[in-house]
Design a protein around this motif. Structure first.
Motif, mmCIF file in Angstrom:
data_model
loop_
_atom_site.group_PDB
_atom_site.id
_atom_site.type_symbol
_atom_site.label_atom_id
_atom_site.label_comp_id
_atom_site.label_asym_id
_atom_site.label_seq_id
_atom_site.Cartn_x
_atom_site.Cartn_y
_atom_site.Cartn_z
ATOM 1 N N LYS A 181 33.762 76.565 60.639
ATOM 2 C CA LYS A 181 35.301 75.896 61.691
ATOM 3 C C LYS A 181 35.844 75.174 60.815
ATOM 4 C CE LYS A 181 32.891 76.629 65.819
ATOM 5 N NZ LYS A 181 32.711 75.873 66.981
ATOM 6 N N LYS A 193 42.040 77.390 59.071
ATOM 7 C CA LYS A 193 41.852 78.479 58.590
ATOM 8 C C LYS A 193 40.933 79.283 59.596
ATOM 9 C CE LYS A 193 42.003 76.106 54.027
ATOM 10 N NZ LYS A 193 41.188 75.989 53.193
ATOM 11 N N THR A 194 40.651 80.485 59.451
ATOM 12 C CA THR A 194 40.690 81.316 60.100
ATOM 13 C C THR A 194 38.599 81.062 59.830
ATOM 14 O OG1 THR A 194 41.801 83.369 59.867
ATOM 15 C CG2 THR A 194 39.610 84.369 60.325
ATOM 16 N N ASP A 195 38.064 81.183 61.321
ATOM 17 C CA ASP A 195 36.736 80.983 60.778
ATOM 18 C C ASP A 195 36.047 81.708 60.244
ATOM 19 O OD1 ASP A 195 36.808 79.004 63.467
ATOM 20 O OD2 ASP A 195 36.231 79.825 64.774
ATOM 21 N N LEU A 196 34.899 81.369 59.853
ATOM 22 C CA LEU A 196 33.986 82.429 59.132
ATOM 23 C C LEU A 196 32.254 83.046 59.974
ATOM 24 C CD1 LEU A 196 34.675 80.616 54.992
ATOM 25 C CD2 LEU A 196 35.078 83.329 56.374
ATOM 26 N N MET A 216 28.742 84.379 59.170
ATOM 27 C CA MET A 216 28.252 84.976 58.532
ATOM 28 C C MET A 216 26.361 84.846 58.198
ATOM 29 S SD MET A 216 28.474 82.896 54.918
ATOM 30 C CE MET A 216 30.684 82.575 55.583
ATOM 31 N N ASN A 250 25.027 83.707 52.783
ATOM 32 C CA ASN A 250 26.130 84.468 52.488
ATOM 33 C C ASN A 250 25.533 84.807 50.184
ATOM 34 O OD1 ASN A 250 28.507 85.886 52.155
ATOM 35 N ND2 ASN A 250 29.941 84.465 51.308
#
Length: 139
Positions: A74, A78-81, A83, A109
């Motif tokens: 987070k 920005k958009t949360d990633l 993975m 990743n």
């Protein structure tokens, strides 16, 4: 000599059991990225290495390691990633550790990091593979 090999094998099987690394309790939960060192090898012949240090004191980037091997990253604005990650122990290579000691690794990743943690600090080091070194602190 056989006893030494047997002892090493026992240590590997006991130290690398699934219940230890499947849900690694030492890294679970949120961690804040405080510092990052970007490592780039610029020339294969001369092996010159360029590094750049980035301090993340003003922006909160949180790495939240979940029990189900999901990592949520987070960053404000920005958009949360989301993975997957996996932890495991293995013998280090000659470049990572000249004594071939057992080391902890984490794959995130499709990138492998050497994992070290103690006293509320976590270091993820991919510098041997032309990647970053991430320094995180427990929230």
């Amino acid at each position: 000599m056989k006893c030494v090999y047997l002892l090493i094998l026992m240590f590997v099987f006991v130290g690398c059991s699934n219940e230890d690394h499947e849900n690694d309790g030492d890294i679970l939960g949120p961690w804040t990225l405080t510092r990052e060192i970007v490592v780039q090898t610029s020339d294969q012949v001369q092996r010159s290495i360029n590094t750049e240090e980035i301090l993340h004191s003003n922006q909160a980037i949180v790495y939240d390691f979940k029990k189900d091997n999901q990592l949520l990253i987070k960053e404000e604005g920005k958009t949360d990633l989301l993975m997957r990650y996996s932890c495991y122990s293995d013998f280090g290579s000659r470049f990572e550790n000249p004594k071939f000691a057992i080391q902890e690794f984490i794959d995130i990743n499709n990138r492998t990091y050497i994992l070290s943690h103690s006293e509320g600090k976590l270091i993820l080091d991919a510098s041997q593979r032309n990647g970053p070194i991430l320094y995180l602190e427990r929230n």
